[in-house]
Design a protein around this motif. Structure first.
Motif, short mmCIF file in Angstrom:
data_model
loop_
_atom_site.label_atom_id
_atom_site.label_comp_id
_atom_site.label_asym_id
_atom_site.label_seq_id
_atom_site.Cartn_x
_atom_site.Cartn_y
_atom_site.Cartn_z
N LYS A 1 26.47 -36.99 30.92
CA LYS A 1 26.39 -35.82 31.77
C LYS A 1 26.60 -35.75 33.51
O LYS A 1 27.61 -34.78 33.86
N LYS A 2 26.22 -37.22 33.71
CA LYS A 2 25.93 -37.01 34.90
C LYS A 2 28.27 -36.69 35.36
O LYS A 2 28.02 -36.54 36.81
N ASN A 3 28.83 -37.77 35.03
CA ASN A 3 29.69 -37.74 35.01
C ASN A 3 30.66 -36.99 34.91
O ASN A 3 31.77 -37.21 34.99
N LYS A 4 30.34 -35.76 33.90
CA LYS A 4 30.77 -34.60 33.43
C LYS A 4 32.22 -35.76 32.54
O LYS A 4 33.04 -34.85 32.74
N VAL A 5 31.54 -36.09 31.61
CA VAL A 5 32.70 -36.99 30.61
C VAL A 5 32.01 -36.94 29.73
O VAL A 5 30.99 -36.45 29.06
N ASP A 6 33.50 -36.02 28.40
CA ASP A 6 33.15 -34.70 27.06
C ASP A 6 32.75 -36.27 26.63
O ASP A 6 34.21 -37.06 25.95
N VAL A 7 31.92 -36.17 25.46
CA VAL A 7 31.06 -37.23 24.98
C VAL A 7 31.86 -36.51 23.39
O VAL A 7 31.26 -35.14 23.17
N TYR A 8 32.26 -36.86 22.24
CA TYR A 8 32.75 -36.52 21.33
C TYR A 8 31.81 -37.64 19.86
O TYR A 8 32.32 -39.03 19.83
N HIS A 9 32.03 -37.28 19.07
CA HIS A 9 30.98 -38.07 18.11
C HIS A 9 31.78 -38.26 16.89
O HIS A 9 31.76 -36.81 15.84
N ALA B 1 34.27 -47.77 31.51
CA ALA B 1 35.29 -47.18 31.69
C ALA B 1 35.10 -45.45 31.96
O ALA B 1 36.20 -44.84 33.07
N ALA B 2 34.58 -44.70 31.28
CA ALA B 2 34.63 -43.41 30.89
C ALA B 2 34.10 -42.83 32.37
O ALA B 2 34.76 -41.84 33.11
N ILE B 3 32.95 -44.05 32.95
CA ILE B 3 32.49 -43.70 34.16
C ILE B 3 33.23 -43.41 35.20
O ILE B 3 33.12 -42.58 35.69
N ARG B 4 33.35 -45.04 35.61
CA ARG B 4 34.77 -45.69 36.29
C ARG B 4 36.14 -44.27 37.09
O ARG B 4 36.50 -43.85 37.39
N CYS B 5 36.45 -43.50 35.08
CA CYS B 5 37.56 -42.66 35.00
C CYS B 5 37.18 -41.47 35.43
O CYS B 5 37.94 -41.12 36.32
N ALA B 6 35.91 -41.45 35.38
CA ALA B 6 35.00 -39.82 36.02
C ALA B 6 35.44 -39.93 37.55
O ALA B 6 35.74 -38.97 37.89
N GLN B 7 34.83 -40.76 38.06
CA GLN B 7 34.16 -40.93 39.10
C GLN B 7 35.71 -41.11 40.27
O GLN B 7 35.79 -40.66 41.26
N LEU B 8 37.25 -41.37 39.60
CA LEU B 8 38.23 -41.42 39.95
C LEU B 8 38.43 -40.17 40.01
O LEU B 8 39.95 -40.41 40.50
N GLY B 9 38.23 -38.76 38.98
CA GLY B 9 38.99 -38.13 39.54
C GLY B 9 39.42 -37.80 38.26
O GLY B 9 39.63 -36.25 38.00
N MET B 10 39.72 -38.55 37.26
CA MET B 10 40.26 -38.02 35.82
C MET B 10 39.43 -37.21 34.79
O MET B 10 38.19 -37.62 34.68
N LYS B 11 39.98 -36.22 33.80
CA LYS B 11 39.13 -35.63 32.94
C LYS B 11 39.22 -36.84 32.08
O LYS B 11 40.31 -37.21 31.13
N THR B 12 37.84 -36.74 31.85
CA THR B 12 37.52 -37.75 30.76
C THR B 12 37.11 -37.87 29.53
O THR B 12 36.41 -36.69 29.47
N ALA B 13 37.33 -38.04 28.23
CA ALA B 13 37.10 -37.96 26.61
C ALA B 13 36.33 -39.54 26.61
O ALA B 13 36.66 -40.44 26.61
N LEU B 14 34.78 -39.22 26.25
CA LEU B 14 34.73 -41.07 25.21
C LEU B 14 34.24 -40.35 23.68
O LEU B 14 33.59 -39.46 23.56
#
Ligand code: FAD
Length: 466
Positions: A104-112, A18-31
């Motif tokens: 990283k490639k899709n510029k999704v910010d990851v929070y652990h 979901a995070a990758i697809r959101c990012a592909q569609l131009g949304m600023k995404t956090a995981l």
């Protein structure tokens, strides 16, 4: 506080896709993922590690039981379980690292850290540090965890779940498996191939009960014959006791008689339940249903319009590819597209050997719905490819509408069924008839010819090789 278009809670196959697809569609995404590794149940303690051990154990079993017949002699064959588990851990590590790269490639910010709602647009993340983010939309993808019934509570020592079964230090002499479903039969197969006596206790009368009955029947026969499985069907477990170096099960048979079953480990694999602990659903006002699943409508939207949920935590089959499809569906819906999932065409697979795979309606479902259908069957013992590889157990069954010949269901047990089912899914997505598959050219010799032959048998009883 960072602001996002979308926050995804949980990095399993539902969440990370979901995070990758959101990012592909131009949304600023956090995981947000509570553990340090990504990939959820599937990559860490589910699909990937179980398949790694299934492959290793299958190599050992073949070397021991079948290499001789191929003319290959081996001396001093032995199992190094620690190395097998190490290799499995390596596969898991490579795969979870791959998810990091994709984020990283899709510029999704990851929070652990553990994500929990403060309100419907604010999420607190408790990890090494405490952070709060805001998100216009959130996707809950928190997955599931093993469930059990009273009396069989896992102690993670002798009474174990699939998670511990993937990391045993020794091959059990006798492994009792509670539940004749997918996970129990797959992990039971791993240890049976490595030398364990596997005893399956199942409350129902058939294995893999949600699939076409003929598949469970054939699988039971083969597991008994090939791996020496012992089956206690129609038996209900009352209590499991850890006796130190062994386990003892108090069981009732169909007639209500008391039966004792013993082993050195007991794998409890009676299903999984949705996981929402600590998520603070109440703070966001998100409702769950009577089975603890996050309640969603047909758009996978919860009762709070900006919060969606996908995967094991919502209704439907608990399967990685179903979670992935839902991840893409929600991302595309959010972007204003009109995606579609046909849940009837989500394939189900069991990675035993022979493999079991199915899509569409079972014979039992068609009978119940009073649909008039035709059935075509082709046994692998009539396949040249299967004879060449000594994989002659099993069959392919094609069910087609009696009047229109449209394929309604395909059920197979046999070599590489897990991969072969894809052809049936494509055919059914395009609403093919059994005759269509019968007319497509299939390479020879391949296992896929069995599907063509079963389709020919269904369409006009004109299979060539039976
Ligand atoms: P999960 O993969 O469970 O991921 C959920 C993630 O959310 C986890 O990483 C969890 O740590 C995280 N999380 C939970 N709460 C929070 C929170 N509050 N904050 C932050 N993070 C949180 N399916 C198949 O299709 N094929 C198979 O071969 C297969 N084999 C399996 C074998 C075994 C032994 C098991 C146990 C399962 C198997 N499955 C298989 C099922 C598959 O693993 C699941 O259907 C799939 O993982 C569900 O994906 P998900 O994204 O919904 O949730």
């Amino acid at each position: 506080m960072s602001n996002y278009d979308v926050a995804v809670i949980g990095s399993g196959p539902g969440g990370y896709v979901a995070a990758i697809r959101c990012a592909q569609l131009g949304m600023k995404t956090a995981l947000i993922e509570k553990y340090n590794t990504m990939g959820g149940t599937c990559l860490n303690v589910g699909c990937i590690p179980s398949k790694a051990l299934l492959d290793s154990s299958e190599h050992f079993h073949n070397a021991k039981e079948h290499f001789g017949e191929h003319g290959i002699g081996l001396k001093d064959l032995k199992v190094d379980l620690a190395q097998m588990i190490n290799r499995k851990n390596g596969v898991v590590e490579q795969t979870t690292e791959g998810i990091k790269f994709l984020m990283k490639k899709n510029k999704v910010d990851v929070y652990h850290g553990m994500g929990s709602f403060v309100n419907a647009t604010t999420i607190m993340i408790k990890g090494e540090k405490e952070e709060t983010i805001s998100a216009a939309k959130t996707i809950i993808a928190t997955g599931s965890k093993p469930s059990f019934f009273p009396g069989m509570e896992p102690d993670k020592d002798r009474i174990i779940t699939s998670t511990e079964a993937l990391n045993l230090k020794e091959v059990p002499k006798e492994l009792v498996v509670i539940g004749g479903g997918v996970i129990g039969l797959e992990l039971g197969s791993v240890y049976a191939r490595l030398g364990s006596k596997v005893k399956v206790v199942e409350f129902m009368s058939g294995l893999i009960p949600t699939m076409d009955k003929a598949l469970g029947k054939e699988l039971q026969k083969v597991l008994k014959k090939e791996l020496g499985f012992e089956f206690y069907m129609n038996h209900q477990v009352q209590k499991v006791t850890n006796k130190g170096k062994s386990v003892e099960l108090d069981v009732k048979d169909k007639k209500g008689n008391d039966v004792k079953i013993t082993g050195d480990y007991c794998l409890v694999s009676v299903g999984r339940k949705p996981y929402t602990e600590g998520l603070g659903l109440d703070k966001a006002g998100v409702k769950t249903d009577d089975r603890g699943r996050v309640d969603v409508n047909d758009h996978l939207q919860t009762n709070v319009p900006n919060i969606y949920a996908i995967g094991d935590v919502v209704k439907g089959a608990m399967l990685a590819h179903k979670a992935e499809e839902e991840g893409v569906f929600v991302a595309e819906s959010m972007a204003g597209q009109k995606p579609h999932i046909d849940y009837n065409l989500v394939p189900g697979v069991v990675y035993t050997w022979p493999e079991v795979a199915a899509v569409g309606k079972t014979e039992e479902e068609l009978k119940e719905a009073k649909v008039e259908y035709k059935s075509g069957v082709f046994p692998f013992k009539a396949s040249g490819r299967a004879r060449a590889s000594m994989d002659t157990d099993g069959f392919v069954k094609v069910l087609a509408d009696k009047a229109t010949d449209e394929i309604l269901g395909v059920h197979m047990i046999g070599p590489r069924a897990a991969d072969m089912i894809a052809e049936a899914v494509v055919a059914m997505e395009y609403r093919a008839s059994a005759e269509d598959i019968g007319r497509f050219c299939h390479a020879h010799p391949t296992f896929t010819e069995a599907l063509k032959e079963a389709a020919l048998d269904a369409t006009e009883k004109r299979a060539i090789h039976i």
